[in-house]
Write an enzyme that holds these catalytic residues in place. Sequence first.
Site, PDB file in Angstrom:
ATOM      1  N   GLU A 227       0.834  -1.202   0.000  1.00  0.00           N
ATOM      2  CA  GLU A 227       0.000   0.000   0.000  1.00  0.00           C
ATOM      3  C   GLU A 227       0.871   1.255   0.000  1.00  0.00           C
ATOM      4  O   GLU A 227       1.543   1.550   0.997  1.00  0.00           O
ATOM      5  CB  GLU A 227      -0.888   0.019   1.252  1.00  0.00           C
TER       6      GLU A 227
HETATM    7 ZN   LIG Z   1      -6.780  -1.115  -2.613  1.00  0.00          ZN
END
Ligand SMILES: [Zn+2]
Length: 257
Positions: A227
Amino acid sequence: MNFNTSNSYQQVVDRVRAAAPAHSIIDTLGNLEVGNASYPLLKITFGTRGGKTVLISAGIHGDEPAGVEAVCTFLESRLYEPYLGEWEFHVIPCINPTGFEAGTRENHAGEDLNRAFQWEHPPLEVACVKSVFANGPFDLDLELHEDVDSVGYYLYQKDQDNFVSDLGRKILDAVELVMPLDENEEIEESPADRGLLARLKGPEEMDFWPMAIYAYVQGCRHMFTMETSGRFPLKQRIEAHLTGIEVALREFSRVSR
Ligand SMILES: [Zn+2]
């Protein structure tokens, strides 16, 4: 979300087709028909047959473009080259083309594809992704995401129970030179250690299955959901993803199967 919403999936397809290494197999996993538009869901396979296998995917959330861009750059800049002799690459550049074009997390039908891997009748995009596991589990599953709310980069690490590794930490140490880590002790309701979310629920405890849990259930050895933080410029987010991919491949190359 302020990400660029003028993305063209056709441009991604064109870039990937142009950049696919020699002798690649380009599969259309399915054709998503929406109105008058047709979106071929592509997977590119290349490298050494019988080698370690890695699945690299992006764009399951349509409003997270850095992953898609990173995959295109990974191919265009031939960043896979040092690993061709040891690895068989399976690459899905953009799982959610309609969301990618609309700049939405969900697909055109309002479905969050990364919540649908346990559904009896999943959306076509998910069925296509599930089909790539039919030939056996991957050694490494790298899923590229973004988080618009996070203060920095973080990753989820999921391993088969008998496999202990500091690979996630190594990825984070390298990415930190590109983008600050999210240092919060809890991220998305999971305990976190300087960006590492490794104490995760098992499939039996989860209300829904994201792709990484499906991969785990299928027997994939090592899953990373990576992320980047949407607070940083796109170029920096792409660089963070490319660093994550590179370190994962480099470090896992030293691990025996
Ligand atoms: Zn995502």
